[in-house]
Design a protein around this motif. Sequence first.
Motif, PDB file in Angstrom:
ATOM      1  N   MET A   1       0.839  -1.187   0.000  1.00 25.96           N
ATOM      2  CA  MET A   1       0.000   0.000   0.000  1.00 25.96           C
ATOM      3  C   MET A   1       0.884   1.250   0.000  1.00 25.96           C
ATOM      4  O   MET A   1       1.806   1.352   0.788  1.00 25.96           O
ATOM      5  N   VAL A   2       0.579   2.168  -0.885  1.00 25.62           N
ATOM      6  CA  VAL A   2       1.336   3.418  -0.980  1.00 25.62           C
ATOM      7  C   VAL A   2       0.937   4.339   0.172  1.00 25.62           C
ATOM      8  O   VAL A   2      -0.239   4.592   0.405  1.00 25.62           O
ATOM      9  N   ARG A   3       1.965   4.830   0.861  1.00 26.87           N
ATOM     10  CA  ARG A   3       1.771   5.738   2.000  1.00 26.87           C
ATOM     11  C   ARG A   3       2.063   7.159   1.531  1.00 26.87           C
ATOM     12  O   ARG A   3       3.122   7.420   0.984  1.00 26.87           O
ATOM     13  N   CYS A   4       1.091   8.068   1.705  1.00 30.42           N
ATOM     14  CA  CYS A   4       1.318   9.417   1.216  1.00 30.42           C
ATOM     15  C   CYS A   4       1.083  10.469   2.285  1.00 30.42           C
ATOM     16  O   CYS A   4       0.329  10.270   3.238  1.00 30.42           O
ATOM     17  N   LEU A   5       1.791  11.576   2.103  1.00 29.12           N
ATOM     18  CA  LEU A   5       1.672  12.765   2.932  1.00 29.12           C
ATOM     19  C   LEU A   5       1.056  13.843   2.053  1.00 29.12           C
ATOM     20  O   LEU A   5       1.501  14.036   0.915  1.00 29.12           O
ATOM     21  N   ILE A   6       0.042  14.540   2.557  1.00 31.84           N
ATOM     22  CA  ILE A   6      -0.587  15.636   1.821  1.00 31.84           C
ATOM     23  C   ILE A   6      -0.165  16.948   2.464  1.00 31.84           C
ATOM     24  O   ILE A   6      -0.291  17.112   3.683  1.00 31.84           O
ATOM     25  N   GLN A  24      -9.655   4.857  -2.338  1.00 28.21           N
ATOM     26  CA  GLN A  24      -9.058   4.271  -3.538  1.00 28.21           C
ATOM     27  C   GLN A  24      -7.837   3.412  -3.223  1.00 28.21           C
ATOM     28  O   GLN A  24      -7.150   2.961  -4.133  1.00 28.21           O
ATOM     29  N   GLY A  25      -7.565   3.182  -1.944  1.00 31.18           N
ATOM     30  CA  GLY A  25      -6.536   2.224  -1.581  1.00 31.18           C
ATOM     31  C   GLY A  25      -5.186   2.778  -1.157  1.00 31.18           C
ATOM     32  O   GLY A  25      -4.274   2.007  -0.878  1.00 31.18           O
ATOM     33  N   LEU A  26      -5.036   4.098  -1.096  1.00 26.24           N
ATOM     34  CA  LEU A  26      -3.795   4.669  -0.584  1.00 26.24           C
ATOM     35  C   LEU A  26      -3.931   4.886   0.919  1.00 26.24           C
ATOM     36  O   LEU A  26      -5.038   5.000   1.435  1.00 26.24           O
ATOM     37  N   GLN A  27      -2.823   4.953   1.598  1.00 27.84           N
ATOM     38  CA  GLN A  27      -2.831   5.246   3.022  1.00 27.84           C
ATOM     39  C   GLN A  27      -2.283   6.654   3.223  1.00 27.84           C
ATOM     40  O   GLN A  27      -1.110   6.916   2.938  1.00 27.84           O
ATOM     41  N   VAL A  28      -3.129   7.568   3.673  1.00 30.68           N
ATOM     42  CA  VAL A  28      -2.687   8.923   3.962  1.00 30.68           C
ATOM     43  C   VAL A  28      -2.145   8.908   5.394  1.00 30.68           C
ATOM     44  O   VAL A  28      -2.889   8.736   6.349  1.00 30.68           O
ATOM     45  N   VAL A  29      -0.823   9.055   5.510  1.00 32.39           N
ATOM     46  CA  VAL A  29      -0.176   8.926   6.821  1.00 32.39           C
ATOM     47  C   VAL A  29      -0.080  10.252   7.556  1.00 32.39           C
ATOM     48  O   VAL A  29       0.203  10.273   8.751  1.00 32.39           O
ATOM     49  N   GLY A  30      -0.308  11.359   6.847  1.00 38.51           N
ATOM     50  CA  GLY A  30      -0.243  12.654   7.499  1.00 38.51           C
ATOM     51  C   GLY A  30      -0.704  13.767   6.587  1.00 38.51           C
ATOM     52  O   GLY A  30      -0.749  13.618   5.374  1.00 38.51           O
ATOM     53  N   VAL A  31      -1.046  14.894   7.225  1.00 35.40           N
ATOM     54  CA  VAL A  31      -1.460  16.096   6.508  1.00 35.40           C
ATOM     55  C   VAL A  31      -0.746  17.271   7.149  1.00 35.40           C
ATOM     56  O   VAL A  31      -0.735  17.407   8.372  1.00 35.40           O
ATOM     57  N   ASP A  37       5.839  22.072   8.945  1.00 35.99           N
ATOM     58  CA  ASP A  37       5.109  20.858   9.333  1.00 35.99           C
ATOM     59  C   ASP A  37       5.347  19.736   8.317  1.00 35.99           C
ATOM     60  O   ASP A  37       5.460  18.568   8.681  1.00 35.99           O
ATOM     61  N   ALA A  38       5.409  20.098   7.037  1.00 40.23           N
ATOM     62  CA  ALA A  38       5.661  19.097   5.985  1.00 40.23           C
ATOM     63  C   ALA A  38       7.014  18.442   6.199  1.00 40.23           C
ATOM     64  O   ALA A  38       7.131  17.215   6.124  1.00 40.23           O
ATOM     65  N   LEU A  39       8.024  19.240   6.487  1.00 36.18           N
ATOM     66  CA  LEU A  39       9.364  18.699   6.699  1.00 36.18           C
ATOM     67  C   LEU A  39       9.407  17.789   7.923  1.00 36.18           C
ATOM     68  O   LEU A  39       9.949  16.683   7.863  1.00 36.18           O
ATOM     69  N   ARG A  40       8.790  18.232   8.996  1.00 33.56           N
ATOM     70  CA  ARG A  40       8.762  17.430  10.229  1.00 33.56           C
ATOM     71  C   ARG A  40       8.049  16.101   9.987  1.00 33.56           C
ATOM     72  O   ARG A  40       8.558  15.033  10.348  1.00 33.56           O
ATOM     73  N   LEU A  41       6.866  16.157   9.356  1.00 35.12           N
ATOM     74  CA  LEU A  41       6.105  14.927   9.121  1.00 35.12           C
ATOM     75  C   LEU A  41       6.803  14.003   8.124  1.00 35.12           C
ATOM     76  O   LEU A  41       6.790  12.786   8.296  1.00 35.12           O
ATOM     77  N   ALA A  42       7.413  14.571   7.088  1.00 32.13           N
ATOM     78  CA  ALA A  42       8.111  13.737   6.100  1.00 32.13           C
ATOM     79  C   ALA A  42       9.284  13.008   6.756  1.00 32.13           C
ATOM     80  O   ALA A  42       9.514  11.829   6.477  1.00 32.13           O
TER      81      ALA A  42
END
Length: 117
Positions: A1-6, A24-31, A37-42
Amino acid sequence: MVRCLIVDDSRRFAEAASALLERQGLQVVGVAANGPDALRLAQQLRPDVTLLDIDLGGESGFEVARRLQRETASPIILISTHAEQDYRDLIAASTVLGFLPKAALSAAAIHLLLQGN
């Protein structure tokens, strides 16, 4: 499963995109709503792909993409409500994986860009 950050400063869009991609089958691991915040979460979550809005309020998504690529190994797909031709030169000059209009965002489109990498 593809893990994505938005990464998007619109909470409404981020919630709608998360729900759509999860269905649709993706796993959203963070927003995240901004660059820090993007850098910290990534760094913390290590997503398989980061969906990054080009226009983050007062921040340039292109600058956030450069920081993310310097600090993490996550491929980046730029997203926007604007047309791709509005940013064609900037997208071409960047090292992002690709671009998706927000209206065309889907797990299938993300998979296509990931497979083309």
